[in-house]
Structures are given as C-alpha cells and as structure tokens.
Write an enzyme that holds these catalytic residues in place. Structure first.
Site, PDB file in Angstrom:
ATOM      1  N   CYS A 125       0.852  -1.183   0.000  1.00 18.25           N
ATOM      2  CA  CYS A 125       0.000   0.000   0.000  1.00 18.25           C
ATOM      3  C   CYS A 125       0.893   1.239   0.000  1.00 18.25           C
ATOM      4  O   CYS A 125       1.932   1.276   0.652  1.00 18.25           O
ATOM      5  CB  CYS A 125      -0.950   0.076   1.176  1.00 18.25           C
ATOM      6  SG  CYS A 125      -2.097  -1.293   1.259  1.00 18.25           S
TER       7      CYS A 125
ATOM      8  N   ARG B 296       3.822  -0.453  -4.901  1.00 15.69           N
ATOM      9  CA  ARG B 296       3.565  -0.955  -3.550  1.00 15.69           C
ATOM     10  C   ARG B 296       2.237  -1.701  -3.441  1.00 15.69           C
ATOM     11  O   ARG B 296       1.967  -2.335  -2.413  1.00 15.69           O
ATOM     12  CB  ARG B 296       3.557   0.201  -2.547  1.00 15.69           C
ATOM     13  CG  ARG B 296       4.843   0.986  -2.502  1.00 15.69           C
ATOM     14  CD  ARG B 296       4.742   2.108  -1.507  1.00 15.69           C
ATOM     15  NE  ARG B 296       4.666   1.607  -0.161  1.00 15.69           N
ATOM     16  CZ  ARG B 296       5.698   1.343   0.617  1.00 15.69           C
ATOM     17  NH1 ARG B 296       6.909   1.530   0.156  1.00 15.69           N
ATOM     18  NH2 ARG B 296       5.537   0.880   1.832  1.00 15.69           N
TER      19      ARG B 296
ATOM     20  N   TRP C 228      -2.922  -2.747  -1.710  1.00 17.78           N
ATOM     21  CA  TRP C 228      -2.705  -4.188  -1.875  1.00 17.78           C
ATOM     22  C   TRP C 228      -3.589  -4.834  -0.825  1.00 17.78           C
ATOM     23  O   TRP C 228      -3.348  -4.693   0.373  1.00 17.78           O
ATOM     24  CB  TRP C 228      -1.238  -4.535  -1.652  1.00 17.78           C
ATOM     25  CG  TRP C 228      -0.908  -5.955  -1.992  1.00 17.78           C
ATOM     26  CD1 TRP C 228      -0.602  -6.446  -3.220  1.00 17.78           C
ATOM     27  CD2 TRP C 228      -0.837  -7.059  -1.086  1.00 17.78           C
ATOM     28  NE1 TRP C 228      -0.359  -7.794  -3.130  1.00 17.78           N
ATOM     29  CE2 TRP C 228      -0.503  -8.206  -1.831  1.00 17.78           C
ATOM     30  CE3 TRP C 228      -1.045  -7.210   0.285  1.00 17.78           C
ATOM     31  CZ2 TRP C 228      -0.355  -9.459  -1.272  1.00 17.78           C
ATOM     32  CZ3 TRP C 228      -0.911  -8.463   0.847  1.00 17.78           C
ATOM     33  CH2 TRP C 228      -0.565  -9.572   0.067  1.00 17.78           C
TER      34      TRP C 228
ATOM     35  N   ASN D   2      -1.689   2.295   5.609  1.00 22.01           N
ATOM     36  CA  ASN D   2      -0.843   1.190   5.171  1.00 22.01           C
ATOM     37  C   ASN D   2      -0.530   0.370   6.419  1.00 22.01           C
ATOM     38  O   ASN D   2      -0.172   0.950   7.445  1.00 22.01           O
ATOM     39  CB  ASN D   2       0.444   1.758   4.551  1.00 22.01           C
ATOM     40  CG  ASN D   2       1.463   0.687   4.230  1.00 22.01           C
ATOM     41  OD1 ASN D   2       1.117  -0.478   4.090  1.00 22.01           O
ATOM     42  ND2 ASN D   2       2.720   1.084   4.110  1.00 22.01           N
ATOM     43  N   GLY D   3      -0.687  -0.962   6.347  1.00 25.08           N
ATOM     44  CA  GLY D   3      -0.384  -1.805   7.505  1.00 25.08           C
ATOM     45  C   GLY D   3      -1.586  -2.661   7.871  1.00 25.08           C
ATOM     46  O   GLY D   3      -2.528  -2.804   7.085  1.00 25.08           O
TER      47      GLY D   3
ATOM     48  N   GLU E 214      16.451 -18.808  -8.453  1.00 25.04           N
ATOM     49  CA  GLU E 214      16.072 -17.442  -8.823  1.00 25.04           C
ATOM     50  C   GLU E 214      15.452 -17.411 -10.225  1.00 25.04           C
ATOM     51  O   GLU E 214      14.470 -16.699 -10.470  1.00 25.04           O
ATOM     52  CB  GLU E 214      17.312 -16.537  -8.736  1.00 25.04           C
ATOM     53  CG  GLU E 214      17.154 -15.132  -9.260  1.00 25.04           C
ATOM     54  CD  GLU E 214      16.132 -14.271  -8.519  1.00 25.04           C
ATOM     55  OE1 GLU E 214      15.517 -14.756  -7.557  1.00 25.04           O
ATOM     56  OE2 GLU E 214      15.927 -13.124  -8.931  1.00 25.04           O
TER      57      GLU E 214
ATOM     58  N   LYS F 280      11.763 -16.044 -10.971  1.00 26.27           N
ATOM     59  CA  LYS F 280      11.509 -14.974 -11.934  1.00 26.27           C
ATOM     60  C   LYS F 280      10.454 -15.415 -12.938  1.00 26.27           C
ATOM     61  O   LYS F 280       9.537 -14.671 -13.255  1.00 26.27           O
ATOM     62  CB  LYS F 280      12.785 -14.583 -12.702  1.00 26.27           C
ATOM     63  CG  LYS F 280      13.826 -13.798 -11.969  1.00 26.27           C
ATOM     64  CD  LYS F 280      13.506 -12.337 -11.759  1.00 26.27           C
ATOM     65  CE  LYS F 280      12.798 -12.143 -10.437  1.00 26.27           C
ATOM     66  NZ  LYS F 280      13.638 -11.966  -9.270  1.00 26.27           N
TER      67      LYS F 280
ATOM     68  N   GLU G  45       6.953 -15.770 -11.326  1.00 21.79           N
ATOM     69  CA  GLU G  45       6.463 -14.492 -10.832  1.00 21.79           C
ATOM     70  C   GLU G  45       5.872 -13.624 -11.936  1.00 21.79           C
ATOM     71  O   GLU G  45       4.822 -13.001 -11.743  1.00 21.79           O
ATOM     72  CB  GLU G  45       7.661 -13.772 -10.190  1.00 21.79           C
ATOM     73  CG  GLU G  45       7.359 -12.496  -9.486  1.00 21.79           C
ATOM     74  CD  GLU G  45       8.617 -11.941  -8.793  1.00 21.79           C
ATOM     75  OE1 GLU G  45       9.742 -12.211  -9.257  1.00 21.79           O
ATOM     76  OE2 GLU G  45       8.457 -11.220  -7.803  1.00 21.79           O
TER      77      GLU G  45
ATOM     78  N   HIS H  91      16.109 -37.904  -7.439  1.00 23.59           N
ATOM     79  CA  HIS H  91      15.444 -38.220  -6.168  1.00 23.59           C
ATOM     80  C   HIS H  91      13.983 -37.769  -6.173  1.00 23.59           C
ATOM     81  O   HIS H  91      13.375 -37.631  -5.114  1.00 23.59           O
ATOM     82  CB  HIS H  91      16.207 -37.577  -5.008  1.00 23.59           C
ATOM     83  CG  HIS H  91      17.613 -38.068  -4.906  1.00 23.59           C
ATOM     84  ND1 HIS H  91      17.916 -39.335  -4.462  1.00 23.59           N
ATOM     85  CD2 HIS H  91      18.801 -37.494  -5.259  1.00 23.59           C
ATOM     86  CE1 HIS H  91      19.237 -39.514  -4.516  1.00 23.59           C
ATOM     87  NE2 HIS H  91      19.786 -38.412  -5.001  1.00 23.59           N
TER      88      HIS H  91
ATOM     89  N   LYS I  21       5.608  -4.854  -4.537  1.00 19.94           N
ATOM     90  CA  LYS I  21       7.065  -4.764  -4.462  1.00 19.94           C
ATOM     91  C   LYS I  21       7.576  -4.924  -3.036  1.00 19.94           C
ATOM     92  O   LYS I  21       8.560  -5.614  -2.797  1.00 19.94           O
ATOM     93  CB  LYS I  21       7.508  -3.418  -5.031  1.00 19.94           C
ATOM     94  CG  LYS I  21       8.999  -3.190  -5.015  1.00 19.94           C
ATOM     95  CD  LYS I  21       9.666  -3.983  -6.100  1.00 19.94           C
ATOM     96  CE  LYS I  21      11.171  -3.826  -6.116  1.00 19.94           C
ATOM     97  NZ  LYS I  21      11.795  -4.951  -6.819  1.00 19.94           N
TER      98      LYS I  21
HETATM   99  C1  AGP Z   1      11.559 -10.969  -6.177  1.00 14.52           C
HETATM  100  O1  AGP Z   1      11.457 -10.879  -7.534  1.00 14.52           O
HETATM  101  C2  AGP Z   1      10.395 -10.721  -5.390  1.00 14.52           C
HETATM  102  N1  AGP Z   1       9.471  -9.832  -5.875  1.00 14.52           N
HETATM  103  C3  AGP Z   1      10.441 -10.993  -3.914  1.00 14.52           C
HETATM  104  O2  AGP Z   1      10.742 -12.343  -3.763  1.00 14.52           O
HETATM  105  C4  AGP Z   1      11.394 -10.150  -3.038  1.00 14.52           C
HETATM  106  O3  AGP Z   1      12.710 -10.446  -3.335  1.00 14.52           O
HETATM  107  C5  AGP Z   1      11.064 -10.426  -1.564  1.00 14.52           C
HETATM  108  O4  AGP Z   1       9.745 -10.021  -1.305  1.00 14.52           O
HETATM  109  C6  AGP Z   1      12.013  -9.755  -0.609  1.00 14.52           C
HETATM  110  O5  AGP Z   1      11.954  -8.369  -0.709  1.00 14.52           O
HETATM  111  P1  AGP Z   1      13.066  -7.461  -0.067  1.00 14.52           P
HETATM  112  O6  AGP Z   1      14.345  -7.769  -0.730  1.00 14.52           O
HETATM  113  O7  AGP Z   1      12.605  -6.054  -0.347  1.00 14.52           O
HETATM  114  O8  AGP Z   1      13.090  -7.756   1.400  1.00 14.52           O
END
Ligand code: AGP
Length: 610
Positions: free
Chosen positions: A2, A27, A74, A99-100, A483, A487, A490, A506, A605
């Site tokens: 948010c 956000r 959000w 926010n929160g 990673e 990616k 996501e 395994h 984000k």
């Molecule tokens: C990565 O592409 C993500 N959007 C997510 O996993 C992110 O890395 C994670 O939420 C941690 O965020 P931060 O590095 O701001 O703590």
C-alpha cells in the site's frame, strides 16, 4: 505494501496526488483512491484497478483542492472492491488512508458499532477512521484525536488523515510502516516513500516509530510516541527523477535488467573507494563487531534469500566460517539457539519486508546483537535496526521482479565473505588483490551477458506455451536456478521449480517428459562434468534442455539440447553473470505471454505484511 501520499499546498493538489500514486503503484495495485477537501466538503474518488483508472474518474469529476490524501492498495482485509478501497470516510467529515494491519480491528469495530458507527467496508482501516472521528467528537484538535486513537491500536500503520472541520491541517502517524514528510515552499507532503513527492521536494523527514505529525502550508510539527514535540533530522534525498522514469524502455524490469552493469559498477566502486575489502565497508563499528564472529546466520525472503544462499558458498569457502541461511518467516517462528558471536545478516532490497524485520528483532531478542543489514533503501527500517549496514547502489528498483537489487546484493555479500576471510587470516594479499580485480571486471562481464538478449529472446517462444519448467544448477549456481524459476513464475505465471541438479533423480525426474523444458546453468566450474551427467538423465527421458554455459564449458548443441554461451568463465563470480540470462528468459517469456511484467498479479514490491 500500500502506498500513501498526502499534500497541503497553495496550489491544486490533485495532480500531485495522482502523480505520487503512480510512483507508489509498485507498492500495491488492486485499487486506488483520493480524498480532497473541496470547498466545505470532503470529496472522494476510488476505483478498483490501476491509478490511471482512478485518475480518469477524478478528472471527470473536476476535482480541485489545496488539501488531500491518496492511496494505492494491496488488499489484505476485504476483497478488491471499490468499497474496500481507501480513503475511508467517517461521517462525511474525516478521510483517512492507511498502510499496515490493525490487529485489534475486530474488537474496535464492535466497540464503535455499539457507539453507533456504521461500517461500509470489510477493511481493518475503516475502524481507524471512525475511532479518530470518535475522539474528535470528545473535543480537541484533529492531531490530538489521532494521538488518542493510535494509542488504542495494535498492529502496524502509516496513516494520513484530513477533516473538513480543520481545512488547514493534514495529520499523519507511523508505527511499523514507513512514512516520511516532504518539506516544500508553501506546501508540505506526507508519503510512503520519497519517489511519490520527488518532483515537488527532496527535503524529507523520516518519521520514527510511534511518531505523529501535523502539517500545514507553513510547516510541519512532529511528536514522539509520548506526544512530546520532537525535532527530527531533515535529509536531502538523492533519488533522481530519471531513475523513476522508464526512458526508452518498455518496462521497468527491462530497464533494471539493463542497468545492472551500472548498478554493479557503482556498488563495486563503493568497495574500491573504501580501500577494498575492509571492515569499514560495513560501518564504523564493523572492525570490532566482525573481529570475533564465529558463524553467520543470513535471514531474508524471496530473491534476497537466494542471494543469501549463494553467499553461503562464498562465506564458507573464503572465510572458513559456518553459515546458515533461513527464510525469515520460518526463522522468526522457530526456537533458535542464540549465539552472541554469530553475525546476523539481513538482506532486503526495500528494507521494510516485515518478516525480515521481525526475524531480525527475534534474533536480537536471543541476545544476538552483531547485526548487519544489506539493503538498497537508505533510511529504511531494517538498516536502521542494524548495527552494521552495507547499502547497495542499485538505485530505485520499481519492477516487482527484483533484478539489479539481486546482483548488487551478491556483490555486497561477496565483499562480506572476502572481508571475513581477510579478518580471519584465510586470504593472503595476492588472493585479495585477485578477488578485487575480479569484481572490477564484473560490470564488463555482465554487459557481455546482456548482449545475449536476442538469443535468449528466441528461446522465450519455446517457453511461452508451456505450463511448467525446471531449472537446474549445482553449487553457487543452484541458487541461480532457484532465482530463475522464481523470476519465471512471478512474471509469466508458468509453474517453475529450481533444483540442485544432483537432486533430480530423487524425485523431480518423474516430471520430465517432452513437454517439460529444463533450463540448466552449466558454467565451466568444478561441477561441470556432474551437471553433464544430469543433462544426460533428462535427455534420456525426452526432456528438452536449455543450457546456459560459458565459453569454456565443452558443450555442443544436439537434438533437444540448446546452448547459449555466456562469455569466458568468470570464476567465483560466475553466479552473478548467470543471473542475467535467467532474468532475460523470464522477461521475454512474460512478454510473449502478454502478462503485466512490472505489476504481476497478486504481488507487490514491498511486503510489509505477514
Ligand atoms: C523478487 O522478484 C520478489 N518480488 C520478492 O521475492 C522479493 O525479493 C522479496 O519479497 C524480498 O523483498 P526485499 O528484498 O525487499 O526484502
């Protein structure tokens, strides 16, 4: 999660609020809204979906005001509906954005309902609007009503509030969620982060936990958790407008992928300028804090966690210290054995990820006060709660999918591993010099990897129609496989899993058939021959292989085996270079599938809720 922006000015604040919300959209992007004081009335526009939709509605309404607040959401409590969108209004008089999460919202709701307040949303936020209204009704100012109300809240909040009975004031409060004040000439602002107001001012005050603030056109007054007036330092932000704009790129993710040679170069420059791998890189106290470190515990989430997994290999190899890496949301809820000589390293791009922050607090509560934060956002909560800090120089990262933050975190972690190794007498001067030289060459190697984009983009068409994908790697390239899978899932919504290549037989080998693309990260390192055997295992089951090798790995294309070669093997820093093609593969696959690359569904984000 948010985003909040508010303004009080001698000019129309509506364009300021809309521009601010567009910059805060990373956000949260479920819904957006603004409320302004227009004449004698509070007027509100809310829409589900993006800020642009809300902006069109605000324009159609012809809003014009000198005081207002805005929010991009959000969703947590209550679905994505217009009635759950912020701002929330109490009695047509008071409007609030939040926010929160308010943990005691149910009890407060019952109490306020008994007092005659009617609720029109399922949010925890509406409680706060009515609660402040209730205190206002007891007499006193809007600020004192806010101060009384927040003392009855449990949980996390950043709040901004306006009230038509007080047309010259905007009030704000912060606990557990970021909030800053922006100081202009004849105008003042409140915002979740500086990007929202940077076109108006760079002079900011970061509110502390428990602070409240009153903003008028002429100035701002800050009060601490005991409501006593307090002077907070004024910072001048160095965030540039260019870093917040797309420029020639189609997406922020694309821009940020391509910024990596610069971002890594700037981060390396910080290391070189500080005289190389020296404890001072991590702060004034670092020499004493790091001197007797016996082990390292890394805590992080998501991509930052994968940076930590990579660092474990470096820290154990270069410093000879045991290193554990935990997902922050797991660590904070398990019984840990505290060791005061353990270095707690938190990694966070945003510096405000709630689970990482709570894991840090938990580690400290176990008597572990050797804390280091690796972070990309100065003045954010996690570095402020840490004794040592390394700020990466990635610049603002806007795309939800982390790219340049990840590779610069890796640079920082590499510097930590070498520094610890040096402090422990594990590395001689010659080796240290070689490692610094390797870092210096890294931006160039990353640029060469970026030059592979047309080849990687050509692979994306094979991935776009798939439902699933596997990513394999070994050693330091195993976290890069993780990673790569993160990616891809996501931003393209293709189900993808990362595995250590040796683990294939395994279990996951059962998934392999002609429909399962398997990406392998196979540089010319000590594990190459083992990876080659794993590739044979996949080929024998009809799986199609997409191999990222480097110029030195002896690989050839064959039926069902496609190979892209990054330039020469860069040794210990190879995982950083191999992060680039997996980022590009995800980006181009998402493009081919037509998803919203920068704002993938359901995500935000910065994750400031559990
Ligand atoms: C990565 O592409 C993500 N959007 C997510 O996993 C992110 O890395 C994670 O939420 C941690 O965020 P931060 O590095 O701001 O703590």
């Amino acid at each position: 999660m948010c985003g909040i922006v508010g303004a009080i000015a001698n000019r129309d604040v509506v364009p300021l609020l809309v521009e601010g919300l567009k910059r805060l959209e990373y956000r949260g992007y479920d819904s957006a809204g603004i409320a302004v004081l227009s004449g004698e009335a509070v007027r509100r526009v809310r829409r589900t979906g993006r800020v642009a939709e809300m902006e069109a509605a605000a324009l159609a309404e012809g809003l014009d005001a000198r005081l207002g607040i805005g929010h991009t959401r959000w969703a947590t409590h209550g679905g994505v509906t217009e009635s759950n969108a912020h701002p929330h209004i109490s009695h047509g008089e008071l409007a609030l954005v939040h926010n929160g999460i308010i943990e005691n919202h149910e009890a407060q709701r019952q109490r306020l309902e008994a007092l005659g307040y009617e609720f029109t949303s399922q949010t925890d936020t509406e409680v706060v609007a009515h609660l402040i209204h209730h205190h206002r009704a007891q007499g006193g100012s809007l600020l004192s009503a806010l101060q009384a109300a927040v003392k009855e809240l449990h949980g996390a909040y950043a709040l901004a509030v306006i009230d038509k009975r007080d047309p010259t004031t905007l009030v704000a409060a912060r606990m557990g969620c970021p909030l800053l004040l922006g100081l202009g000439e004849g105008e003042n602002f409140v915002a979740s982060d500086v990007s929202a107001i940077v076109s108006a001012t760079r002079r900011v005050i970061f509110l502390e936990e428990g602070d409240t603030a009153e903003l008028t056109i002429d100035g701002v007054h800050v009060f601490d958790a005991d409501d006593a007036p307090v002077a907070r330092e004024v910072h001048v932000s160095d965030v540039s407008l260019a870093s917040l704009e797309l420029g020639p790129y189609r997406h922020f993710m694309q821009k940020e992928i391509h910024e990596q040679p610069r971002a890594i170069g700037d981060t390396v420059e910080g290391i070189v300028d500080a005289g190389g791998f020296d404890a001072g890189l991590f702060g004034k106290e670092a020499a004493s804090v790091l001197a007797d470190v016996e082990s390292v515990q890394i805590l992080a989430c998501g991509t930052s966690y994968y940076a930590g997994l990579t660092a474990r290999y470096w820290i154990e190899a270069l410093a000879g210290i045991p290193c554990a890496v935990d997902i922050a949301s797991e660590y904070r809820y398990r019984k840990v054995v505290g060791n005061p000589k353990q270095l707690i390293v938190t990694i966070s791009q945003s510096g405000e990820t709630l689970d990482t922050m709570e894991a840090l607090k938990y580690a400290k509560a176990q008597g572990q006060d050797k804390t280091l934060s690796i972070c990309n956002v100065p003045e954010s909560a996690i570095p402020r709660a840490s004794r040592l800090v390394f700020l990466t120089r990635a610049g603002a990262e806007i795309g939800v999918a982390s790219t340049k933050a990840f590779t610069t975190q890796l640079v920082a972690l590499f510097a930590l591993a070498v520094t610890l190794g040096k402090l422990r007498g594990q590395l001689d001067e010659a080796r240290e010099g070689e490692l610094l030289e390797a870092l210096r060459h890294l931006p160039g190697s990353v640029q060469h990897a970026l030059n592979l984009e047309p080849q990687v983009a050509a692979w994306a068409s094979s991935f776009a129609p798939r439902q699933h994908a596997l990513f394999l790697g070994r050693g330091t390239h195993y976290p890069i496989a993780l990673e790569g899978a993160l990616k891809l899932k996501e931003i393209s919504y293709i189900h993808a899993e990362g595995y250590p290549a040796g683990e294939l037989k395994h279990g996951p080998l059962a998934l392999v058939d002609t429909q399962m693309p398997v990406v392998v990260i196979a540089p010319n390192d000590a594990l190459l021959e083992k990876v080659k055997s794993n590739i044979q295992e996949v080929r024998a089951r009809g799986g199609e292989m997409f191999v990222f090798a480097d110029a030195d790995s002896s690989f050839s294309e064959s039926e069902g085996v496609h190979v892209i070669r990054t330039p020469r093997h860069v040794g210990i820093l190879s995982p950083i270079v191999h992060a680039i093609p997996v980022q590009m593969l995800a980006y181009h696959t998402a493009l081919a599938r037509g998803t919203d690359v920068d704002k993938p569904r359901n995500l935000a984000k910065s994750v400031t809720v559990e």
